[in-house]
Scaffold this active site. Structure first.
Site, PDB file in Angstrom:
ATOM      1  N   HIS A 167       0.830  -1.215   0.000  1.00  0.00           N
ATOM      2  CA  HIS A 167       0.000   0.000   0.000  1.00  0.00           C
ATOM      3  C   HIS A 167       0.867   1.269   0.000  1.00  0.00           C
ATOM      4  CE1 HIS A 167      -3.361  -2.671   1.233  1.00  0.00           C
ATOM      5  NE2 HIS A 167      -2.416  -3.249   1.950  1.00  0.00           N
ATOM      6  N   SER A 288      14.517  21.660 -16.369  1.00  0.00           N
ATOM      7  CA  SER A 288      13.325  22.483 -16.526  1.00  0.00           C
ATOM      8  C   SER A 288      13.728  23.806 -17.166  1.00  0.00           C
ATOM      9  CB  SER A 288      12.704  22.742 -15.157  1.00  0.00           C
ATOM     10  OG  SER A 288      11.957  23.940 -15.168  1.00  0.00           O
ATOM     11  N   LYS A 294      16.091  21.637 -11.288  1.00  0.00           N
ATOM     12  CA  LYS A 294      15.373  20.401 -11.593  1.00  0.00           C
ATOM     13  C   LYS A 294      16.192  19.366 -12.350  1.00  0.00           C
ATOM     14  CE  LYS A 294      11.380  19.854 -11.421  1.00  0.00           C
ATOM     15  NZ  LYS A 294      10.223  19.507 -10.648  1.00  0.00           N
ATOM     16  N   GLU A 301       8.774   8.659 -16.703  1.00  0.00           N
ATOM     17  CA  GLU A 301       7.418   9.197 -16.880  1.00  0.00           C
ATOM     18  C   GLU A 301       6.862   8.887 -18.267  1.00  0.00           C
ATOM     19  OE1 GLU A 301       7.161  13.198 -14.280  1.00  0.00           O
ATOM     20  OE2 GLU A 301       8.785  13.131 -15.710  1.00  0.00           O
TER      21      GLU A 301
END
Ligand code: ARG
Length: 477
Positions: A167, A288, A294, A301
């Site tokens: 979980h 970024s 970043k 992704e």
């Protein structure tokens, strides 16, 4: 010039036309055209046509000189494709039409004998099967590279513990290698599925004609051998309308991408500041345009994102096939964009992950720190009580109370002392300390398939053997 049934009024070459008084509307030509999509089957179509010519030679339809002319013509066209000199005419309906037209231009009328007893229906599916066989081999080879990369990371970090989750909550300690090897198990099943898809595709349809079989004495077994198919199709109607083999591939690839998507999700989470379990190699991240600090896990992704696209292809194919009466229906032309896209996506995903996995650097200090949060050893306390004679349900209840106490105190259960423990049960002795040890917890789980280091080393050895076995199998098929 003598007008035959292929040379229609507007001079657009077609493989049909005799029974028509009018040309198809321009928009219908555009609507039915698949040249841009199926042009990548060119070399497979030529392979199929070469075998077809051989079949016709032995059936007595072609004499040796006609056969040689066709073979030479096809060889020339093959070279044009290989050197990217083939000039496409966008008015050609599909790649099969384009190649036959070209053959006609090179060797003249003999070319029109090649299609004797063949239909585009068995021609198309032959080329598509040859394509699938090649691509599945290449996908498996690339997936084996991923397996090797995971295997060397599992070996490099052998013995490093980390929190295991259920979980997405701290559950029990496990070895990082055990976690990594969970993925190699998934990928081994993917390899098995891909081999199954490979064998399903290795069936030779030539000789099926449009749907009823060819009336010429073609030796289908010999053609199958020539094209390196495992067997010949058993039913001509099934042969021209079966796309199960395409769906098998796209299904296998969907499952593969689902596994990569799960791995992606973990890489995304683990590379956050909150987890800090892993850092990605610079070359496999992006920055970024506004936030200079970043370093984003875009590969993971995008893999997660592309998984949806591959599922789309699977649903596309299943839905496309579900209402089709026997035998061939033009709907089936839509199989190609779906399978091409799924295969391309899978290959790209595999190519980018192998080096990315090799470059993953795990933060072993951070992994260690996080072992002392989330009461990971609670189950071990319950198991301790069981060993001291308490039934498990009761032990679970008692340990639950100890955990609640620790939470209220704001500490991890593993840091409580014997004096505290014994207030919860008289069965607890000073040796409770041994139960509160991460390594002991891990190595205590020594059943086959468990996270004990001894078992994980065995699993790693088995994986290495399996990789060799699959590599051998790939060479044989
Ligand atoms: N481009 C078509 C396909 O890929 C060729 C088959 C056309 N056959 C036919 N009978 N119209 O499926």
């Amino acid at each position: 010039m003598k007008k035959d049934n292929k040379q229609k009024k507007n001079n657009v070459f077609k493989l049909w036309g005799g029974r028509f008084e009018h040309e198809p509307a321009e928009v219908v030509n555009r609507f039915t055209n698949s040249l841009l999509v199926d042009s990548r089957l060119a070399l497979y179509d030529i392979q199929g046509s070469s075998a077809q010519a051989e079949g016709l030679l032995y059936a007595g339809v072609l004499d040796p000189s006609e056969y040689n002319r066709i073979k030479q013509g096809l060889h020339k066209i093959e070279l044009e494709f290989k050197t990217k000199r083939f000039v496409f005419d966008e008015r050609d309906e599909d790649i099969h039409t384009a190649i036959e037209k070209k053959l006609q231009q090179i060797i003249g009328d003999t070319a029109s004998k090649l299609h004797t007893g063949r239909s585009r229906n068995d021609q198309v599916v032959t080329a598509l099967r040859l394509y699938v066989l090649d691509e599945v081999r290449s996908i498996v080879a690339k997936l084996l590279d991923v397996q090797s990369a995971l295997s060397s990371q599992a070996s490099k970090y052998m013995g490093i513990p980390m929190p295991g989750f259920t979980h997405t909550q701290h559950a029990q300690p496990v070895l990082l290698s055990h976690h990594l090897l969970a993925y190699t198990e998934m990928f081994n099943r993917d390899i098995e599925r891909l081999f199954h898809a490979y064998y399903a595709a290795s069936v030779m349809p030539l000789g099926s004609g449009a749907l009823a079989g060819t009336p010429y004495a073609v030796n289908r077994e010999a053609l199958a051998k020539l094209l390196k198919f495992k067997e010949i199709s058993a039913n001509s109607m099934d042969a021209v309308s079966d796309r199960d083999f395409v769906i098998d591939v796209v299904y296998s690839v969907s499952m593969l991408l689902m596994h990569f998507s799960r791995l992606s999700e973990e890489i995304v989470l683990w590379s956050t500041d909150e987890f800090g379990f892993v850092s990605l190699p610079d070359a496999f991240t992006t920055g970024s345009s506004i936030m200079p600090q970043k370093k984003n896990p875009d590969v993971a992704e995008l893999t997660r994102g592309k998984t949806g696209r591959v599922y789309g292809s699977l649903v596309n194919l299943l839905t496309m096939m579900k209402g089709l009466p026997l035998a061939y229906d033009r709907d089936m032309q839509e199989d190609k964009p779906a399978v091409f896209d799924a295969v391309d996506t899978a290959k790209l995903v595999l190519e980018v992950w192998t080096p990315m996995i090799k470059g993953l650097s795990f933060n072993t200090n951070r992994l260690k720190e996080s072992l002392f949060h989330g009461n990971l050893l609670a189950t071990d306390i319950a198991d301790y009580l069981v060993r001291r004679g308490m039934p498990f349900r009761k032990a679970h209840e008692v340990t639950g109370r100890i955990v609640l106490y620790a939470i209220k105190k704001g500490v991890d259960v593993a840091s409580l002392g014997y004096e505290t423990f014994k207030t919860f049960s008289p069965l607890i002795m000073p040796d409770i300390r041994h139960a509160l040890d991460i390594k002991a917890s891990i190595n205590g789980r020594a059943v086959p398939g468990g996270t004990a280091e001894k078992q994980v080393r065995i699993a790693l050895e088995k994986l290495e053997k399996k990789i060799k076995h699959y590599e051998g199998l790939l060479k044989k098929i």
